[in-house]
Design a protein around this motif. Structure first.
Motif, PDB file in Angstrom:
ATOM      1  N   PHE A  89      47.539  30.498  82.694  1.00 15.01           N
ATOM      2  CA  PHE A  89      46.213  30.397  83.296  1.00 15.01           C
ATOM      3  C   PHE A  89      46.308  30.660  84.812  1.00 15.01           C
ATOM      4  O   PHE A  89      45.497  31.390  85.363  1.00 15.01           O
ATOM      5  N   ARG A  90      47.338  30.095  85.461  1.00 17.08           N
ATOM      6  CA  ARG A  90      47.487  30.289  86.912  1.00 17.08           C
ATOM      7  C   ARG A  90      47.782  31.750  87.265  1.00 17.08           C
ATOM      8  O   ARG A  90      47.259  32.275  88.243  1.00 17.08           O
ATOM      9  N   MET A  91      48.618  32.393  86.444  1.00 13.93           N
ATOM     10  CA  MET A  91      48.926  33.810  86.674  1.00 13.93           C
ATOM     11  C   MET A  91      47.665  34.658  86.539  1.00 13.93           C
ATOM     12  O   MET A  91      47.406  35.570  87.324  1.00 13.93           O
ATOM     13  N   THR A  92      46.880  34.340  85.520  1.00 13.06           N
ATOM     14  CA  THR A  92      45.649  35.100  85.278  1.00 13.06           C
ATOM     15  C   THR A  92      44.645  34.847  86.397  1.00 13.06           C
ATOM     16  O   THR A  92      43.949  35.760  86.850  1.00 13.06           O
ATOM     17  N   GLU A  93      44.589  33.607  86.863  1.00 15.08           N
ATOM     18  CA  GLU A  93      43.694  33.253  87.965  1.00 15.08           C
ATOM     19  C   GLU A  93      44.070  34.041  89.222  1.00 15.08           C
ATOM     20  O   GLU A  93      43.197  34.512  89.961  1.00 15.08           O
ATOM     21  N   LYS A  94      45.373  34.218  89.455  1.00 16.28           N
ATOM     22  CA  LYS A  94      45.852  34.981  90.617  1.00 16.28           C
ATOM     23  C   LYS A  94      45.397  36.436  90.506  1.00 16.28           C
ATOM     24  O   LYS A  94      44.906  37.035  91.466  1.00 16.28           O
ATOM     25  N   ARG A  95      45.583  36.989  89.317  1.00 19.02           N
ATOM     26  CA  ARG A  95      45.175  38.369  89.044  1.00 19.02           C
ATOM     27  C   ARG A  95      43.651  38.512  89.220  1.00 19.02           C
ATOM     28  O   ARG A  95      43.169  39.498  89.786  1.00 19.02           O
ATOM     29  N   PHE A  96      42.928  37.521  88.766  1.00 18.30           N
ATOM     30  CA  PHE A  96      41.465  37.500  88.868  1.00 18.30           C
ATOM     31  C   PHE A  96      41.032  37.470  90.341  1.00 18.30           C
ATOM     32  O   PHE A  96      40.173  38.245  90.769  1.00 18.30           O
ATOM     33  N   ALA A  97      41.677  36.601  91.131  1.00 19.63           N
ATOM     34  CA  ALA A  97      41.334  36.494  92.556  1.00 19.63           C
ATOM     35  C   ALA A  97      41.648  37.805  93.283  1.00 19.63           C
ATOM     36  O   ALA A  97      40.904  38.225  94.180  1.00 19.63           O
ATOM     37  N   ALA A  98      42.737  38.466  92.869  1.00 17.46           N
ATOM     38  CA  ALA A  98      43.102  39.735  93.508  1.00 17.46           C
ATOM     39  C   ALA A  98      42.050  40.810  93.235  1.00 17.46           C
ATOM     40  O   ALA A  98      41.722  41.625  94.108  1.00 17.46           O
ATOM     41  N   LEU A  99      41.486  40.797  92.024  1.00 14.49           N
ATOM     42  CA  LEU A  99      40.439  41.768  91.664  1.00 14.49           C
ATOM     43  C   LEU A  99      39.205  41.603  92.543  1.00 14.49           C
ATOM     44  O   LEU A  99      38.462  42.559  92.779  1.00 14.49           O
ATOM     45  N   LEU A 100      38.985  40.380  93.009  1.00 14.45           N
ATOM     46  CA  LEU A 100      37.772  40.064  93.782  1.00 14.45           C
ATOM     47  C   LEU A 100      38.093  39.783  95.248  1.00 14.45           C
ATOM     48  O   LEU A 100      37.301  39.156  95.954  1.00 14.45           O
ATOM     49  N   ALA A 101      39.264  40.272  95.699  1.00 11.87           N
ATOM     50  CA  ALA A 101      39.779  39.918  97.036  1.00 11.87           C
ATOM     51  C   ALA A 101      38.780  40.193  98.147  1.00 11.87           C
ATOM     52  O   ALA A 101      38.703  39.446  99.126  1.00 11.87           O
ATOM     53  N   GLU A 102      37.975  41.249  98.016  1.00  7.92           N
ATOM     54  CA  GLU A 102      37.052  41.553  99.114  1.00  7.92           C
ATOM     55  C   GLU A 102      35.865  40.582  99.192  1.00  7.92           C
ATOM     56  O   GLU A 102      35.072  40.641 100.126  1.00  7.92           O
ATOM     57  N   HIS A 103      35.767  39.701  98.191  1.00  9.80           N
ATOM     58  CA  HIS A 103      34.656  38.735  98.191  1.00  9.80           C
ATOM     59  C   HIS A 103      35.104  37.315  98.546  1.00  9.80           C
ATOM     60  O   HIS A 103      34.316  36.371  98.456  1.00  9.80           O
TER      61      HIS A 103
END
Lengths: 237, 237
Positions: free
Chosen positions: B24-38
């Motif tokens: 879950f934490r790895m996926t959350e990191k990947r998710f945050a990276a996708l939305l980094a500009e926000h």
């Protein structure tokens, strides 16, 4: 030698005790309308069904997997150009399904009440654990069942296991449901009685032919006919 | 009067027998990276946690609900302007979690094997039914458990019911898990032993204080210490 006495009756839940498929169809209609500029209802529905079949081994049955398949289909049919507002509408539609009040089917409650005194009753259903528990609680029928089994799939082995755990084995048991594929055929394979209660809507993935040659196959028009059929079978056994 | 004999041991699955939270934490990191500009990681993760808490009563625990909450958060933080490709990446991340091979935790298998001969073992876990069944099958530990209970929530009443069904009641039972809130405190409330096996990662929603004053609370550093503790408790009983 007489047949083993009937002691245990299993009931399917969705589209047997309460409406289910009609909420999926309504949501599918709403989904197709959202994507109307990318294809007619039939085309969008076919693409959605493809996604559902593809995802079944990963998501299992239930509303959350259906919602994820709608989102996947929206991306596919728009070639990735789906507006965020449409995805938001799909999420809202899924949430609405998950909080929709249940609608009992005709004779469901009275029939379950009538049989509860004389038979061991087990609710046997597929789908999201959480959602099925909510619906059962809301139906007010929870206390009439001696056991509830929420399973990931319904095979002959599933019924053999459940009817051995909660009864005297499939030979002494009956399963009642609207799906020939999930509720009727596998329980007959396991040695039990399979009673079909047709529902006008059945999901394409659940389609199967009626096992008309099987001696333990019966069909009733609605649950109101079930107590008399159970009595006939019990007397003959 | 001596205490009732210990006969039944319940095991939690995620982050007790195998890794879970780290995916879950790895996926959350990947998710945050996708939305980094926000927003930065902390901001995106906080918004996601809000969505998860808000949806818990509707989605329950599990990867499908987590994926839906990620999609909802992506729409929210972009004010509806999320590209279809990002939603596609989120769906892919969820599917990857659902097909990820399990990683057993240290001493899990040997400990369960050792106790299986002398105690009635029950796996008691929350989450998606379908996903938990897959992980148990893949772990190769399925045959070591006498019963598997996949539940929507873990309360004192849940443990009282399960340990009465599969044992001689909570007084004769022990629950082993990484979550103080779900695995340890409620089973002690029900009258059983609660054994905490800390995991370095615990989801914020699962946080609780250790019940240090409870006479039936114990903690072990890892599952390798469990058999000796069980023996001590059994001897004292």
């Amino acid at each position: 030698m007489s047949a083993p006495r009937l002691t245990t009756i299993g009931f399917d839940a969705d589209d047997t005790l309460w409406q289910n498929e009609q909420f999926f169809r309504m949501t599918e209609k709403r989904f197709a309308a959202l994507l109307a500029e990318h294809g007619d209802h039939e085309h969008i529905a076919a693409r959605l069904l493809e996604a559902e079949r593809r995802n079944l081994g990963l998501y299992g049955f239930g509303i959350k997997g259906f919602t994820l398949s709608m989102i996947e289909t929206a991306i596919a049919v728009t070639n990735g150009d789906v507006p965020g507002s449409v995805i938001g509408e799909i999420l809202a539609a899924g949430r609405e399904m998950l909080s929709h009040p249940i609608e009992p089917l005709p004779h469901a409650r009275e029939t379950v009440e009538k049989l509860a005194g004389s038979y061991h009753l087990v609710l046997i259903t597929k789908g999201d654990l959480f959602d099925q528990e909510r619906k059962l609680a809301q139906s007010g029928m929870g206390d009439l069942f001696d056991a509830v089994e929420i399973v990931s799939d319904k095979t002959a082995a599933t019924y053999a296991r459940i009817f051995s755990r909660h009864g005297e084995g499939p030979q002494s048991s009956m399963m009642v449901g609207n799906s020939l594929k999930s509720d009727v055929i596998p329980v007959i394979e396991a040695g039990g009685w399979g009673i079909h209660v047709p529902h006008e809507l059945t999901w394409a993935v659940e389609h199967a032919e009626a096992p008309v040659a099987a001696s333990r196959f019966r069909q009733v028009a609605d649950l109101g006919e079930l107590p008399a059929l159970v009595e006939t079978i019990a007397r003959a056994g």
